[in-house]
Design an enzyme around this catalytic site. Structure first.
Site, PDB file in Angstrom:
ATOM      1  CD  GLU A  69      -2.622   1.535   0.141  1.00  0.00           C
ATOM      2  OE1 GLU A  69      -2.535   2.672  -0.373  1.00  0.00           O
ATOM      3  OE2 GLU A  69      -3.345   0.627  -0.313  1.00  0.00           O
ATOM      4  CG  ASP A 118      -7.126   5.373  -9.678  1.00  0.00           C
ATOM      5  OD1 ASP A 118      -7.936   5.532 -10.629  1.00  0.00           O
ATOM      6  OD2 ASP A 118      -6.675   6.320  -9.019  1.00  0.00           O
ATOM      7  CG  ASP A 154     -16.534  -0.473  -8.582  1.00  0.00           C
ATOM      8  OD1 ASP A 154     -15.289  -0.491  -8.399  1.00  0.00           O
ATOM      9  OD2 ASP A 154     -17.178   0.575  -8.711  1.00  0.00           O
TER      10      ASP A 154
END
Length: 213
Positions: A69, A118, A154
């Site tokens: 991360e 992203d 998504d």
């Protein structure tokens, strides 16, 4: 992901170097030595707040997990979850995944998870997408032969782009799921984003691909 500033984040990183590993480049080719058990290593790129990787480490004690991360405040949140869970098969690193080969040796990883990356929807930002060919080349190098990439999103546009990118690279499409929660996979661990979007009835897309080597 919106980040809340945590003025104590540096102290947390300093005090928990056995969990959030500093200078990960020094561990290249030696990650197994940091785990209590010698077993396959799975890597999540973009760990976010840690719900997925902590859940996976609980569900699969026979696998070692490493989460990447880039956002300091978020990796600290993931670290808090990991500490609370008390797992010995999970490590985190605070780095940019675009330099993956600096941190992992060829064949050191067995599987890679890309969760709700992203989408970078503008064409000029294509090279930033984690399923762009330059990233796939890095994944292929650090993965074992026939190592897998499990991708969830998504964003239909990113999913379609990624399937094309995988195919163009010559990867094998082993699973293409256009609505993950319809099948009610009991082994699926949801991320924070996944819970939010699926609760609104939004389809979640998942693919599982592998390299032919």
């Amino acid at each position: 992901m919106r980040q809340r500033y945590k003025p104590w984040a540096d102290d947390f990183l300093h005090n928990h170097q056995n969990l959030i590993i500093p200078n990960p480049g020094k561990q290249r080719g030696k990650w197994q030595k940091l785990f209590s058990e010698n077993q396959p290593i799975h890597l999540e790129i973009g760990t976010g707040k840690g719900q997925f990787i902590v859940g996976m480490a609980k569900q699969h004690p026979d696998i070692n997990f490493i989460g990447i991360e880039v956002a300091k405040s978020i990796v600290v949140t993931a670290g808090e979850k990991a500490l609370e869970a008390g797992l010995d098969n999970l490590l985190l690193i605070h780095v940019d995944a675009s330099h993956l080969l600096e941190y992992f040796a060829p064949g050191e990883i067995s599987a890679i998870y890309l969760n709700f990356s992203d989408p970078w929807p503008k064409n000029r930002h294509e090279k930033r997408r984690l399923t762009f060919s330059a990233f796939l080349k890095q994944y292929e190098e650090v993965l074992i032969p026939k190592g897998e990439i499990i991708f969830k999103t998504d964003n239909r546009g990113l999913f379609e782009y990624s399937l094309c990118s995988f195919s163009a690279y010559g990867m094998l499409l082993e699973e293409v799921n256009l609505d993950l929660h319809v099948i009610e996979d009991p082994l699926n661990i949801m991320t924070e984003y996944e819970e939010k979007f699926s609760a609104k009835g939004q389809p979640i897309y998942r693919s599982r691909t592998s390299f032919k080597n």
